[in-house]
Design a protein around this motif. Structure first.
Motif, mmCIF file in Angstrom:
data_model
loop_
_atom_site.group_PDB
_atom_site.id
_atom_site.type_symbol
_atom_site.label_atom_id
_atom_site.label_comp_id
_atom_site.label_asym_id
_atom_site.label_seq_id
_atom_site.Cartn_x
_atom_site.Cartn_y
_atom_site.Cartn_z
ATOM 1 N N GLU A 72 43.436 32.168 37.978
ATOM 2 C CA GLU A 72 42.878 33.324 38.688
ATOM 3 C C GLU A 72 43.326 34.646 38.059
ATOM 4 O OE1 GLU A 72 40.526 33.290 40.839
ATOM 5 O OE2 GLU A 72 40.554 31.213 41.547
ATOM 6 N N LEU A 73 44.605 34.742 37.694
ATOM 7 C CA LEU A 73 45.084 35.966 37.040
ATOM 8 C C LEU A 73 44.428 36.159 35.680
ATOM 9 C CD1 LEU A 73 48.913 36.363 37.729
ATOM 10 C CD2 LEU A 73 47.040 37.818 38.488
ATOM 11 N N SER A 74 44.229 35.071 34.955
ATOM 12 C CA SER A 74 43.569 35.162 33.647
ATOM 13 C C SER A 74 42.123 35.622 33.811
ATOM 14 C CB SER A 74 43.610 33.816 32.931
ATOM 15 O OG SER A 74 44.938 33.470 32.640
ATOM 16 N N ASP A 75 41.427 35.082 34.806
ATOM 17 C CA ASP A 75 40.053 35.524 35.075
ATOM 18 C C ASP A 75 40.029 36.992 35.479
ATOM 19 O OD1 ASP A 75 39.076 33.019 34.501
ATOM 20 O OD2 ASP A 75 38.781 32.434 36.607
ATOM 21 N N PHE A 76 40.958 37.383 36.336
ATOM 22 C CA PHE A 76 41.046 38.782 36.741
ATOM 23 C C PHE A 76 41.243 39.677 35.514
ATOM 24 C CE2 PHE A 76 43.860 42.368 37.457
ATOM 25 C CZ PHE A 76 43.086 43.127 38.313
ATOM 26 N N GLN A 77 42.177 39.305 34.661
ATOM 27 C CA GLN A 77 42.504 40.085 33.477
ATOM 28 C C GLN A 77 41.307 40.180 32.527
ATOM 29 O OE1 GLN A 77 45.383 38.356 30.727
ATOM 30 N NE2 GLN A 77 46.524 40.268 30.898
ATOM 31 N N ARG A 78 40.635 39.084 32.314
ATOM 32 C CA ARG A 78 39.466 39.051 31.430
ATOM 33 C C ARG A 78 38.372 39.981 31.960
ATOM 34 N NH1 ARG A 78 40.034 34.336 30.297
ATOM 35 N NH2 ARG A 78 39.293 33.389 32.197
ATOM 36 N N ARG A 79 38.112 39.920 33.251
ATOM 37 C CA ARG A 79 37.066 40.772 33.829
ATOM 38 C C ARG A 79 37.486 42.237 33.843
ATOM 39 N NH1 ARG A 79 35.591 36.444 38.460
ATOM 40 N NH2 ARG A 79 34.193 35.222 37.171
ATOM 41 N N ALA A 80 38.744 42.497 34.117
ATOM 42 C CA ALA A 80 39.240 43.873 34.127
ATOM 43 C C ALA A 80 39.137 44.498 32.739
ATOM 44 C CB ALA A 80 40.678 43.932 34.635
ATOM 45 N N SER A 81 39.335 43.695 31.706
ATOM 46 C CA SER A 81 39.230 44.224 30.343
ATOM 47 C C SER A 81 37.796 44.640 30.022
ATOM 48 C CB SER A 81 39.739 43.201 29.327
ATOM 49 O OG SER A 81 38.848 42.124 29.208
ATOM 50 N N ARG A 82 36.849 44.137 30.800
ATOM 51 C CA ARG A 82 35.432 44.504 30.643
ATOM 52 C C ARG A 82 35.007 45.557 31.671
ATOM 53 N NH1 ARG A 82 34.111 38.351 30.552
ATOM 54 N NH2 ARG A 82 34.750 37.847 28.438
ATOM 55 N N GLY A 83 35.982 46.080 32.406
ATOM 56 C CA GLY A 83 35.679 47.116 33.387
ATOM 57 C C GLY A 83 35.286 46.611 34.758
ATOM 58 N N ARG A 84 35.495 45.334 35.021
ATOM 59 C CA ARG A 84 35.145 44.750 36.329
ATOM 60 C C ARG A 84 36.397 44.276 37.031
ATOM 61 N NH1 ARG A 84 30.124 40.987 34.529
ATOM 62 N NH2 ARG A 84 28.883 42.660 33.649
ATOM 63 N N PHE A 85 36.750 44.965 38.083
ATOM 64 C CA PHE A 85 37.943 44.632 38.859
ATOM 65 C C PHE A 85 37.525 43.703 39.987
ATOM 66 C CE2 PHE A 85 41.145 45.442 42.104
ATOM 67 C CZ PHE A 85 42.310 45.416 41.357
ATOM 68 N N ASP A 86 38.002 42.453 39.960
ATOM 69 C CA ASP A 86 37.613 41.451 40.952
ATOM 70 C C ASP A 86 38.776 41.183 41.904
ATOM 71 O OD1 ASP A 86 36.797 39.284 42.427
ATOM 72 O OD2 ASP A 86 36.057 38.147 40.707
ATOM 73 N N TYR A 87 38.694 41.770 43.099
ATOM 74 C CA TYR A 87 39.738 41.557 44.100
ATOM 75 C C TYR A 87 39.883 40.086 44.468
ATOM 76 C CZ TYR A 87 40.356 46.507 45.210
ATOM 77 O OH TYR A 87 40.651 47.837 45.158
ATOM 78 N N GLY A 88 38.794 39.331 44.445
ATOM 79 C CA GLY A 88 38.836 37.917 44.817
ATOM 80 C C GLY A 88 39.785 37.122 43.932
ATOM 81 N N ASN A 89 39.657 37.302 42.612
ATOM 82 C CA ASN A 89 40.566 36.601 41.690
ATOM 83 C C ASN A 89 42.007 37.004 41.944
ATOM 84 O OD1 ASN A 89 38.033 36.916 39.374
ATOM 85 N ND2 ASN A 89 38.963 34.932 39.761
#
Length: 135
Positions: A72-89
């Motif tokens: 989940e943290l890896s998915d969060f980090q990957r999406r955040a690096s693309r400008g998408r902050f996912d509170y769910g992850n």
């Protein structure tokens, strides 16, 4: 064939280099960090999870909490690096870290490290949510 634990740890090591600007806003003492700071709560927590998981002797249940938190943290980090902050992850990762922080199978110092990481992630979530509404 690589063991699953080794494969997860190796893939996370490669993925820890890409982070978004918001991920670098905190240092280990829960203070806003300079924009160039390499330490952030997500990377720090991933490193701590990897370190603790690699040396811990845990059953399948706790091992699953480690895997889910790391994923989940890896998915969060990957999406955040693309400008998408996912509170769910982030929330799901924090739930698993909270379970690990209470796990009797872990050494008390490891549980303390995970509690500190959890505090940092909660603080980061609150601050990042106020700082940048585009996510």
């Amino acid at each position: 064939v690589m063991p699953m634990k080794t494969l997860i740890l190796a893939s996370l090591s490669l993925g820890m280099f890409a982070t978004g600007d918001a991920l670098a806003q905190y240092n280990h003492h829960h203070q806003p960090a300079p924009r160039y700071a390499a330490a952030d709560p997500v990377n720090r927590t991933l490193r701590d999870l990897q370190m603790i998981f690699s040396r811990a002797r845990v059953d399948r249940h706790e091992a699953n909490h480690f895997r889910r938190a790391i994923d989940e943290l890896s998915d969060f980090q990957r999406r955040a690096s693309r400008g998408r902050f996912d509170y769910g992850n982030l929330d799901r990762a924090m739930d698993n870290i909270g379970d690990l922080a209470r796990a009797d199978q872990l050494h008390p110092r490891d549980r303390q490290i995970l509690r500190e990481d959890l505090f940092s992630l909660r603080d980061f979530r609150t601050y990042a949510g106020r700082r940048d509404r585009r996510w």
